[in-house]
Write a protein that holds these residues in place. Structure first.
Motif, PDB file in Angstrom:
ATOM      1  N   ALA A 224       0.849  -1.188   0.000  1.00  0.00           N
ATOM      2  CA  ALA A 224       0.000   0.000   0.000  1.00  0.00           C
ATOM      3  C   ALA A 224       0.881   1.233   0.000  1.00  0.00           C
ATOM      4  CB  ALA A 224      -0.909   0.004   1.226  1.00  0.00           C
ATOM      5  N   HIS A 225       0.497   2.225  -0.808  1.00  0.00           N
ATOM      6  CA  HIS A 225       1.264   3.464  -0.913  1.00  0.00           C
ATOM      7  C   HIS A 225       0.622   4.537  -0.038  1.00  0.00           C
ATOM      8  CE1 HIS A 225       2.043   1.062  -4.512  1.00  0.00           C
ATOM      9  NE2 HIS A 225       3.237   1.605  -4.489  1.00  0.00           N
ATOM     10  N   LEU A 226       1.463   5.352   0.539  1.00  0.00           N
ATOM     11  CA  LEU A 226       0.987   6.301   1.552  1.00  0.00           C
ATOM     12  C   LEU A 226       0.403   7.549   0.906  1.00  0.00           C
ATOM     13  CD1 LEU A 226       3.008   4.380   3.047  1.00  0.00           C
ATOM     14  CD2 LEU A 226       3.279   6.215   4.682  1.00  0.00           C
ATOM     15  N   GLY A 227      -0.786   7.415   0.344  1.00  0.00           N
ATOM     16  CA  GLY A 227      -1.443   8.552  -0.263  1.00  0.00           C
ATOM     17  C   GLY A 227      -2.456   9.209   0.648  1.00  0.00           C
ATOM     18  N   SER A 228      -2.779   8.561   1.771  1.00  0.00           N
ATOM     19  CA  SER A 228      -3.754   9.113   2.707  1.00  0.00           C
ATOM     20  C   SER A 228      -3.450   8.597   4.102  1.00  0.00           C
ATOM     21  CB  SER A 228      -5.184   8.716   2.293  1.00  0.00           C
ATOM     22  OG  SER A 228      -5.329   7.307   2.333  1.00  0.00           O
ATOM     23  N   ARG A 229      -4.153   9.145   5.100  1.00  0.00           N
ATOM     24  CA  ARG A 229      -3.915   8.732   6.490  1.00  0.00           C
ATOM     25  C   ARG A 229      -4.489   7.357   6.770  1.00  0.00           C
ATOM     26  NH1 ARG A 229      -6.197  10.967  10.648  1.00  0.00           N
ATOM     27  NH2 ARG A 229      -4.631  10.119  12.061  1.00  0.00           N
ATOM     28  N   VAL A 230      -5.541   6.983   6.066  1.00  0.00           N
ATOM     29  CA  VAL A 230      -6.162   5.677   6.263  1.00  0.00           C
ATOM     30  C   VAL A 230      -5.798   4.788   5.079  1.00  0.00           C
ATOM     31  CG1 VAL A 230      -8.312   4.409   6.556  1.00  0.00           C
ATOM     32  CG2 VAL A 230      -8.061   6.677   7.579  1.00  0.00           C
ATOM     33  N   ILE A 231      -5.180   3.647   5.362  1.00  0.00           N
ATOM     34  CA  ILE A 231      -4.734   2.719   4.325  1.00  0.00           C
ATOM     35  C   ILE A 231      -5.612   1.478   4.360  1.00  0.00           C
ATOM     36  CG2 ILE A 231      -2.801   1.372   3.434  1.00  0.00           C
ATOM     37  CD1 ILE A 231      -2.293   4.354   3.370  1.00  0.00           C
ATOM     38  N   ASP A 232      -6.157   1.123   3.219  1.00  0.00           N
ATOM     39  CA  ASP A 232      -7.011  -0.059   3.096  1.00  0.00           C
ATOM     40  C   ASP A 232      -6.159  -1.205   2.558  1.00  0.00           C
ATOM     41  OD1 ASP A 232      -9.055  -1.837   2.862  1.00  0.00           O
ATOM     42  OD2 ASP A 232     -10.302  -0.619   1.548  1.00  0.00           O
ATOM     43  N   LEU A 233      -5.889  -2.185   3.401  1.00  0.00           N
ATOM     44  CA  LEU A 233      -5.083  -3.332   2.987  1.00  0.00           C
ATOM     45  C   LEU A 233      -5.994  -4.422   2.429  1.00  0.00           C
ATOM     46  CD1 LEU A 233      -2.656  -3.561   6.052  1.00  0.00           C
ATOM     47  CD2 LEU A 233      -2.187  -2.547   3.808  1.00  0.00           C
ATOM     48  N   ASN A 234      -6.063  -4.489   1.119  1.00  0.00           N
ATOM     49  CA  ASN A 234      -6.805  -5.556   0.455  1.00  0.00           C
ATOM     50  C   ASN A 234      -8.265  -5.638   0.893  1.00  0.00           C
ATOM     51  OD1 ASN A 234      -6.685  -7.538  -1.526  1.00  0.00           O
ATOM     52  ND2 ASN A 234      -6.372  -9.177  -0.061  1.00  0.00           N
ATOM     53  N   ARG A 235      -8.841  -4.501   1.313  1.00  0.00           N
ATOM     54  CA  ARG A 235     -10.257  -4.372   1.669  1.00  0.00           C
ATOM     55  C   ARG A 235     -10.665  -5.213   2.875  1.00  0.00           C
ATOM     56  NH1 ARG A 235     -13.219  -4.434  -4.310  1.00  0.00           N
ATOM     57  NH2 ARG A 235     -12.044  -2.676  -5.178  1.00  0.00           N
ATOM     58  N   ARG A 236      -9.707  -5.759   3.601  1.00  0.00           N
ATOM     59  CA  ARG A 236     -10.044  -6.563   4.772  1.00  0.00           C
ATOM     60  C   ARG A 236      -9.524  -5.963   6.074  1.00  0.00           C
ATOM     61  NH1 ARG A 236      -8.021 -12.364   4.179  1.00  0.00           N
ATOM     62  NH2 ARG A 236      -6.423 -11.482   2.817  1.00  0.00           N
ATOM     63  N   ARG A 237      -8.623  -5.039   5.956  1.00  0.00           N
ATOM     64  CA  ARG A 237      -8.067  -4.432   7.168  1.00  0.00           C
ATOM     65  C   ARG A 237      -7.651  -3.010   6.873  1.00  0.00           C
ATOM     66  NH1 ARG A 237      -2.655  -6.391  10.504  1.00  0.00           N
ATOM     67  NH2 ARG A 237      -2.969  -5.075  12.338  1.00  0.00           N
ATOM     68  N   GLN A 238      -8.067  -2.105   7.733  1.00  0.00           N
ATOM     69  CA  GLN A 238      -7.684  -0.711   7.595  1.00  0.00           C
ATOM     70  C   GLN A 238      -6.703  -0.341   8.699  1.00  0.00           C
ATOM     71  OE1 GLN A 238     -11.170   1.802   7.507  1.00  0.00           O
ATOM     72  NE2 GLN A 238     -11.238   1.755   5.276  1.00  0.00           N
ATOM     73  N   VAL A 239      -5.703   0.426   8.331  1.00  0.00           N
ATOM     74  CA  VAL A 239      -4.754   0.937   9.315  1.00  0.00           C
ATOM     75  C   VAL A 239      -4.638   2.442   9.115  1.00  0.00           C
ATOM     76  CG1 VAL A 239      -3.442  -1.214   9.455  1.00  0.00           C
ATOM     77  CG2 VAL A 239      -2.758   0.533   7.798  1.00  0.00           C
ATOM     78  N   LYS A 240      -4.258   3.122  10.188  1.00  0.00           N
ATOM     79  CA  LYS A 240      -4.081   4.567  10.122  1.00  0.00           C
ATOM     80  C   LYS A 240      -2.614   4.918  10.274  1.00  0.00           C
ATOM     81  CE  LYS A 240      -8.667   5.946  11.752  1.00  0.00           C
ATOM     82  NZ  LYS A 240      -9.434   6.728  12.750  1.00  0.00           N
TER      83      LYS A 240
END
Length: 207
Positions: free
Chosen positions: A103-119
């Motif tokens: 995942a590339h850091l384009g925003s504060r919230v990162i969606d990892l494969n639509r199953r897990r979100q990290v901030k």
């Protein structure tokens, strides 16, 4: 075609390999390059052969050595070094650390494969790292930064810059800080010819 890289890892005990070299297929690097250019995990892609023509012919140990320097102007050297360094680093992380989601850091919230979100929490000023990556089952969360290096003095300065970037963020999930692995990668290029070879004009006539 498999190419060999001289490999140094700090700390040595954490190295993914026991020896002083790592191997990567040219096709692995090119495929990683396409995924990095598209930056879309689900995108379809085809063949993209760009490296073989730039590398020295294969031989004993098949080292990853360019025929000639990457460009002549400094800005071109820096750009190409960074680009190819990113491709090689991603292929290295995929093979030796089993990372498959980048995942590339384009925003504060990162969606990892639509199953897990990290901030993402920024800790200091400056450029952010290249990736938050993990395995296919969303484990081994990793913050990684890649640098290419064309400097004669070696990769130490590039590696220090990469390590600083890898430490500029923390990751949280569900309101709690997540333990992450941080990896900085600097790739220094070897070349067979120190300067571009001259093309000798040739004129043939016949009837």
């Amino acid at each position: 075609m498999t190419r060999t890289f001289l490999h140094s890892f700090d700390p040595p005990a954490s190295s993914p390999v026991a020896g002083a070299t790592v191997d990567l297929d040219v096709s692995e690097i090119e495929d990683a390059g396409i995924r990095e250019v598209l930056q879309t995990p689900g995108a379809a892609y085809g063949a993209w052969s760009i490296l073989d023509a730039l590398l020295t012919p294969t031989g004993a140990g098949t080292p990853f050595i360019f025929r000639e320097p990457l460009g002549q102007a400094r800005e071109v050297k820096v750009a190409l070094s960074g680009l190819f360094g990113r491709f090689v680093a991603r292929a290295y992380l995929e093979r030796y650390f089993n990372l498959s989601i980048f995942a590339h850091l384009g925003s504060r919230v990162i969606d990892l494969n639509r199953r897990r979100q990290v901030k993402v929490t920024r800790l200091s000023r400056g450029d952010l790292p290249d990736w938050i990556a993990c395995t296919s089952n969303l484990s081994s969360l990793t913050v990684a930064e890649a640098k290419g290096c064309h400097d004669n003095g070696g990769p130490a300065k590039a590696l220090n810059r990469a390590w600083a970037q890898a430490g500029r963020i923390d990751i949280t999930a569900g309101g709690s800080k997540v333990t992450v692995k941080r990896i900085a990668i600097a790739t220094r290029w070897g070349m067979a010819a120190p300067s571009p070879t001259e093309v000798v004009p040739e004129n043939r006539t016949g009837s």
